[in-house]
Write a protein that holds these residues in place. Structure first.
Motif, PDB file in Angstrom:
ATOM      1  N   CYS A  27     -10.988 -29.409 -34.351  1.00  0.00           N
ATOM      2  CA  CYS A  27     -12.158 -28.581 -33.521  1.00  0.00           C
ATOM      3  C   CYS A  27     -12.975 -29.542 -32.719  1.00  0.00           C
ATOM      4  O   CYS A  27     -12.791 -30.793 -32.742  1.00  0.00           O
ATOM      5  N   LEU A  35     -15.262 -24.586 -36.320  1.00  0.00           N
ATOM      6  CA  LEU A  35     -15.484 -25.333 -37.506  1.00  0.00           C
ATOM      7  C   LEU A  35     -15.449 -24.420 -38.845  1.00  0.00           C
ATOM      8  O   LEU A  35     -15.257 -24.600 -39.718  1.00  0.00           O
ATOM      9  N   THR A  39     -13.315 -24.475 -41.872  1.00  0.00           N
ATOM     10  CA  THR A  39     -13.699 -24.580 -43.185  1.00  0.00           C
ATOM     11  C   THR A  39     -12.767 -23.672 -44.063  1.00  0.00           C
ATOM     12  O   THR A  39     -12.709 -23.852 -45.349  1.00  0.00           O
ATOM     13  N   PHE A 240     -11.502 -33.575 -35.408  1.00  0.00           N
ATOM     14  CA  PHE A 240     -12.199 -33.345 -34.221  1.00  0.00           C
ATOM     15  C   PHE A 240     -11.049 -33.677 -33.147  1.00  0.00           C
ATOM     16  O   PHE A 240     -10.515 -34.847 -33.279  1.00  0.00           O
TER      17      PHE A 240
END
Length: 243
Positions: A27, A35, A39, A240
């Protein structure tokens, strides 16, 4: 990294991870929606634990023992054992702030928890112990603050190193807490704890929240441990896109 460790990680990543389609989705740092989904994906695939990667089970999460001292209510201390916590696999990101200059993270997670534990209520001044069971339901907000480092392996692949965390907790709604009847009756009958009970009743909600947050803070040590463990074998870019 030793040759045997490299081999184990290669075996793990090409079997377990490929079968699950990956533990994460990469992300952008400020994309909370992405995110949150990442998760959820991570928790779904790891909540039962992955021993090969040092990722521990979190739902249910069992804490063997935990002490909480409530000295301001007459020298009373609580000794929890066999704490069983359920609900962590459904936690949601409330906020995520990452400062790339300071290399720091603030992660806030909201979760509905069910807690069941054996409990010893100790009167330290009178050497008395009252035993029973403790149950709690609570919506909590756990905040983890930690710094990180970025390191390249010998092939130039970047990995996060998650540094020691600080965890704080708050209760979002009024919690439900209960003790078994036998324990309640024993406490109410004891003359040495009467003063403590009077003090407890004046700040009942505060004391309930303190004890729950003590348990939550301990539980989130495992949650952050799992992030730290995943960062050891998943490249930074798997977390990321814009790191």
């Amino acid at each position: 990294m030793k040759t045997c460790e490299v081999f184990l990680l290669l075996v793990f990543s090409t079997s377990a991870l490929s079968d699950t389609g990956g533990l994460l989705r990469s992300c952008k740092i400020k994309d909370i929606e992405c995110l949150s989904k990442s998760t959820e994906q991570f928790l779904e695939k790891t909540c039962k634990g992955i021993p090969e990667a040092d990722i521990r089970a979190i739902d249910p999460l069992v804490i063997p023992a935990l002490d909480y001292a409530a000295e301001d209510i007459g020298g009373v201390s609580l000794h929890f054992t066999n704490i069983n916590i359920s609900g962590l696999k459904n936690q949601k990101i409330s906020d995520f702030q990452m400062d790339k200059d300071k290399m720091s993270v603030v992660l806030k997670l909201n979760v509905d928890l069910n807690i069941v534990s054996e409990l010893d209520v100790k009167l330290t001044e009178h050497s008395k112990i009252f035993s029973g069971t403790y149950k709690a339901k609570a919506t909590t907000l756990a905040t983890a603050n930690y710094n990180y480092d970025l390191r390249n392996n010998d092939k130039g692949v970047r990995y996060f190193e998650v540094l020691p965390e600080t965890i704080t907790c708050s209760i979002v709604q009024k919690p439900e807490v209960s003790l078994n009847d036998e324990l309640v009756q024993a406490l109410n009958k004891d003359e040495h704890i009467k003063e403590g009970i009077v003090k407890y009743e004046k700040k009942r909600d505060e004391y309930k929240e303190r004890a729950i947050c003590k348990i939550v803070q301990k539980a989130y040590e495992t949650v952050i441990h799992n992030i730290r463990a995943a960062a050891k074998f998943l490249p930074a870019e798997d977390f990321f896109q814009d790191i």
